[in-house]
Design a protein around this motif. Structure first.
Motif, PDB file in Angstrom:
ATOM      1  N   ILE A 118      -6.506  -4.257   5.049  1.00  0.00           N
ATOM      2  CA  ILE A 118      -7.700  -4.750   4.351  1.00  0.00           C
ATOM      3  C   ILE A 118      -8.409  -3.622   3.599  1.00  0.00           C
ATOM      4  CG2 ILE A 118      -9.979  -5.811   4.670  1.00  0.00           C
ATOM      5  CD1 ILE A 118      -8.782  -7.224   7.150  1.00  0.00           C
ATOM      6  N   GLN A 119      -8.693  -2.539   4.312  1.00  0.00           N
ATOM      7  CA  GLN A 119      -9.326  -1.370   3.693  1.00  0.00           C
ATOM      8  C   GLN A 119      -8.219  -0.414   3.235  1.00  0.00           C
ATOM      9  OE1 GLN A 119     -12.614  -1.184   3.262  1.00  0.00           O
ATOM     10  NE2 GLN A 119     -13.030  -3.064   4.410  1.00  0.00           N
ATOM     11  N   TRP A 120      -8.184  -0.131   1.947  1.00  0.00           N
ATOM     12  CA  TRP A 120      -7.070   0.626   1.376  1.00  0.00           C
ATOM     13  C   TRP A 120      -7.497   2.001   0.896  1.00  0.00           C
ATOM     14  CZ3 TRP A 120      -2.218  -1.177   1.865  1.00  0.00           C
ATOM     15  CH2 TRP A 120      -2.095  -2.514   2.286  1.00  0.00           C
ATOM     16  N   GLU A 121      -6.670   2.991   1.209  1.00  0.00           N
ATOM     17  CA  GLU A 121      -6.870   4.352   0.702  1.00  0.00           C
ATOM     18  C   GLU A 121      -6.071   4.493  -0.589  1.00  0.00           C
ATOM     19  OE1 GLU A 121      -6.555   9.024   2.160  1.00  0.00           O
ATOM     20  OE2 GLU A 121      -5.585   7.428   3.319  1.00  0.00           O
ATOM     21  N   ARG A 122      -6.777   4.460  -1.688  1.00  0.00           N
ATOM     22  CA  ARG A 122      -6.128   4.482  -2.998  1.00  0.00           C
ATOM     23  C   ARG A 122      -6.302   5.861  -3.630  1.00  0.00           C
ATOM     24  NH1 ARG A 122      -9.350  -0.701  -4.914  1.00  0.00           N
ATOM     25  NH2 ARG A 122      -8.633  -0.117  -6.994  1.00  0.00           N
ATOM     26  N   LYS A 123      -5.168   6.539  -3.808  1.00  0.00           N
ATOM     27  CA  LYS A 123      -5.186   7.896  -4.342  1.00  0.00           C
ATOM     28  C   LYS A 123      -4.697   7.967  -5.786  1.00  0.00           C
ATOM     29  CE  LYS A 123      -4.363   9.992   0.203  1.00  0.00           C
ATOM     30  NZ  LYS A 123      -3.459  10.870   1.003  1.00  0.00           N
ATOM     31  N   HIS A 128       0.811  -0.846 -14.990  1.00  0.00           N
ATOM     32  CA  HIS A 128       1.974  -0.315 -14.293  1.00  0.00           C
ATOM     33  C   HIS A 128       1.782  -0.557 -12.796  1.00  0.00           C
ATOM     34  CE1 HIS A 128      -0.095   3.934 -14.364  1.00  0.00           C
ATOM     35  NE2 HIS A 128      -0.791   3.046 -13.702  1.00  0.00           N
ATOM     36  N   ILE A 129       2.637   0.053 -11.948  1.00  0.00           N
ATOM     37  CA  ILE A 129       2.595  -0.196 -10.515  1.00  0.00           C
ATOM     38  C   ILE A 129       2.107   1.051  -9.779  1.00  0.00           C
ATOM     39  CG2 ILE A 129       3.929  -0.850  -8.463  1.00  0.00           C
ATOM     40  CD1 ILE A 129       3.710  -3.061 -10.562  1.00  0.00           C
ATOM     41  N   LYS A 130       1.102   0.886  -8.933  1.00  0.00           N
ATOM     42  CA  LYS A 130       0.599   1.966  -8.095  1.00  0.00           C
ATOM     43  C   LYS A 130       0.877   1.682  -6.621  1.00  0.00           C
ATOM     44  CE  LYS A 130      -3.014   4.056 -10.951  1.00  0.00           C
ATOM     45  NZ  LYS A 130      -4.472   4.327 -11.092  1.00  0.00           N
ATOM     46  N   TYR A 131       0.629   2.708  -5.793  1.00  0.00           N
ATOM     47  CA  TYR A 131       0.915   2.639  -4.359  1.00  0.00           C
ATOM     48  C   TYR A 131      -0.319   3.046  -3.563  1.00  0.00           C
ATOM     49  CZ  TYR A 131       2.774   4.159   0.180  1.00  0.00           C
ATOM     50  OH  TYR A 131       3.004   4.338   1.514  1.00  0.00           O
ATOM     51  N   ALA A 132      -0.553   2.356  -2.418  1.00  0.00           N
ATOM     52  CA  ALA A 132      -1.658   2.724  -1.534  1.00  0.00           C
ATOM     53  C   ALA A 132      -1.293   2.377  -0.095  1.00  0.00           C
ATOM     54  CB  ALA A 132      -2.941   2.013  -1.948  1.00  0.00           C
ATOM     55  N   GLU A 133      -2.088   2.899   0.853  1.00  0.00           N
ATOM     56  CA  GLU A 133      -1.836   2.682   2.279  1.00  0.00           C
ATOM     57  C   GLU A 133      -3.112   2.226   2.979  1.00  0.00           C
ATOM     58  OE1 GLU A 133      -0.250   6.321   3.843  1.00  0.00           O
ATOM     59  OE2 GLU A 133       1.690   6.084   2.817  1.00  0.00           O
ATOM     60  N   LYS A 177       2.057   1.609   9.419  1.00  0.00           N
ATOM     61  CA  LYS A 177       0.934   1.446   8.498  1.00  0.00           C
ATOM     62  C   LYS A 177       1.240   0.341   7.496  1.00  0.00           C
ATOM     63  CE  LYS A 177       1.593   5.688   7.213  1.00  0.00           C
ATOM     64  NZ  LYS A 177       1.470   7.029   6.559  1.00  0.00           N
ATOM     65  N   TYR A 178       0.197  -0.161   6.892  1.00  0.00           N
ATOM     66  CA  TYR A 178       0.352  -1.129   5.818  1.00  0.00           C
ATOM     67  C   TYR A 178       0.529  -0.381   4.501  1.00  0.00           C
ATOM     68  CZ  TYR A 178      -1.365  -4.606   9.146  1.00  0.00           C
ATOM     69  OH  TYR A 178      -1.510  -5.411  10.239  1.00  0.00           O
ATOM     70  N   LYS A 179       1.439  -0.895   3.682  1.00  0.00           N
ATOM     71  CA  LYS A 179       1.696  -0.283   2.383  1.00  0.00           C
ATOM     72  C   LYS A 179       1.621  -1.360   1.305  1.00  0.00           C
ATOM     73  CE  LYS A 179       4.738   3.186   4.476  1.00  0.00           C
ATOM     74  NZ  LYS A 179       6.085   3.820   4.487  1.00  0.00           N
ATOM     75  N   VAL A 180       1.123  -0.982   0.152  1.00  0.00           N
ATOM     76  CA  VAL A 180       1.041  -1.927  -0.959  1.00  0.00           C
ATOM     77  C   VAL A 180       1.494  -1.256  -2.249  1.00  0.00           C
ATOM     78  CG1 VAL A 180      -1.403  -1.411  -1.486  1.00  0.00           C
ATOM     79  CG2 VAL A 180      -0.416  -3.584  -2.202  1.00  0.00           C
TER      80      VAL A 180
END
Length: 312
Positions: A192-197, A182-187, A159-162
Motif C-alpha cells: 500500500i505504502q510505496w517507496e518510489r525512488k 514509460h515503466i518505473k519500479y518501486a517496493e 517484499k511487494y514489488k510494482v
C-alpha cells in the motif's frame, strides 16, 4: 519464443448501459480456483467511462467462457475523487484470505484529456469488492508530477514489488494532447505504502517510441521476465505501423532490464478483418497447466475484446 494465437475470447455484448461501447481492457487473472480462471476487465459505458467486471473461463478449456458477470463490481468515485470518471482493473493478487484488485482510476482535466492514478479494492469472494481507500495508493508526487497507470504487482523475496506506467510528459499532435509514458519500479512492505525512488525499468527505445504500458512480470529460475506493449509518440490511433505492439524484456534483479523485442514471437494479424489486425497490446502472461498463456487486447485499445495465445 513463439506464441500460437487461439483467437478472440470475449467482448461485451453492449446490451447494458455500462458496457454499451464494448471493450474488454487490460485483463487481470484470479487463478486461485480449481475449475476456472476469472478475468477482470473494464468495458466502457455510453459516456466513454470505464467500468469494471469479470468473466470466467473453463480451466481445462480456456476457449470456453462459462460465466459473464452482468454488472460492474465497483462504483465510480464520488465527484472530485481520482476515479470518478472510470475504473479499470490492472492487477489481481491473492493476499491471504483477501483478494486484492489494483485498479486504474480515471478523471478528466481541462488542459489534457484525462488523469490516472492507482487504487486498491478488496474482496473475500472475488465478486463483491470494496475500495480500501477513497483516494489512490500511487499518484502524482513531487518528482512524478503527471500520472501513473497500468501496473504489475508481485510479492517476491519478502517484499511487494510494482512495475508501473509513469507519464513523463505530454505533447501536442494536431490539436490533441498525447501522453508519453514509460515503466518505473518501486517496493513496499505492505503493498500500500510505496517507496518510489524514480527507478526506470523500461525506458523509451528511441525518439519515436512514446507509450510503454501494461507490464506483466513472472519470475523463473532467478530471471525476471516481462511482457509489455509500446507505441509511437503520435499518430498511433489509426496508423497501424505506429500503433501498439507487444514486446519482451529480461532482468536478473527486477530493476535493470534488457529488451529483447525481436524475441517476443507475437505480432498483429495479417488479415484486415481480424480483431487484432490494427494493434495488439496490454499483455497478461500466466503459467497454467504447464503452459504459458498470454491474454491480450486487439484493435482500438481493446474495443474488439480480449483473446489469448499459448507459447509454443
Amino acid at each position: 519464443m513463439q506464441w500460437i494465437k487461439k483467437g478472440l475470447l470475449f467482448c461485451p455484448d453492449g446490451k447494458s448501459t455500462w458496457n454499451q461501447r464494448g471493450y474488454a481492457h487490460v485483463v487481470c487473472a484470479d487463478t486461485s480456483f480449481e475449475d476456472k480462471i476469472r478475468l477482470y476487465y473494464s468495458a466502457r459505458d455510453n459516456q466513454g467511462r470505464c467500468q469494471a467486471s469479470f468473466f470466467d473461463l473453463d480451466s481445462n478449456n480456456l476457449s470456453k467462457v462459462i460465466y459473464v458477470h452482468p454488472e460492474p463490481i465497483l462504483d465510480l468515485g464520488v465527484p472530485g475523487t481520482f476515479d470518478d470518471c472510470g475504473i479499470m482493473p490492472t492487477w489481481f493478487m491473492q493476499n491471504g484470505e483477501e483478494k486484492w484488485l489494483y485498479y486504474i482510476g480515471w478523471t478528466v482535466r481541462n488542459t489534457i484529456p484525462y488523469h490516472n492514478a492507482l487504487g486498491l479494492a478488496t474482496s473475500l469472494d472475488g465478486v463483491h469488492f470494496t475500495k480500501k481507500f477513497t483516494g489512490p495508493i500511487i499518484s502524482t508526487s513531487a518528482t512524478e508530477p503527471y500520472f501513473n497507470g497500468s501496473a504489475c504487482f508481485l510479492f517476491d523475496q519478502g517484499k511487494y514489488k510494482v512495475w508501473y506506467l509513469n507519464c513523463t510528459h505530454w505533447v501536442e499532435d494536431e490539436g490533441l494532447m498525447e501522453p508519453c509514458y514509460h515503466i518505473k519500479y518501486a517496493e513496499s512492505l505492505d503493498g500500500i505504502q510505496w517507496e518510489r525512488k524514480g527507478q526506470v525499468a523500461i525506458d523509451y527505445r528511441d525518439s519515436v517510441e512514446g507509450g510503454i504500458s501494461r507490464p506483466s512480470v513472472i519470475v523463473e529460475n532467478g530471471i525476471y521476465k516481462m511482457w509489455f506493449s509500446a507505441r509511437a509518440i503520435t499518430d498511433y490511433r489509426t496508423n497501424r505501423d505506429r500503433s501498439y505492439r507487444i514486446y519482451y524484456a529480461e532482468s536478473t534483479d527486477g530493476i535493470n532490464w534488457n529488451r529483447f523485442d525481436e524475441q517476443v514471437g507475437i505480432d498483429v494479424s495479417e488479415n484486415p478483418t481480424d480483431w487484432d489486425y490494427g494493434m495488439i497490446e496490454y499483455p497478461l502472461v500466466i503459467n497454467h497447466q504447464g503452459n504459458k498463456i498470454m491474454f491480450y487486447n486487439g484493435n482500438h485499445f481493446g474495443q474488439t475484446g480480449v483473446g489469448y495465445a499459448v507459447m509454443e
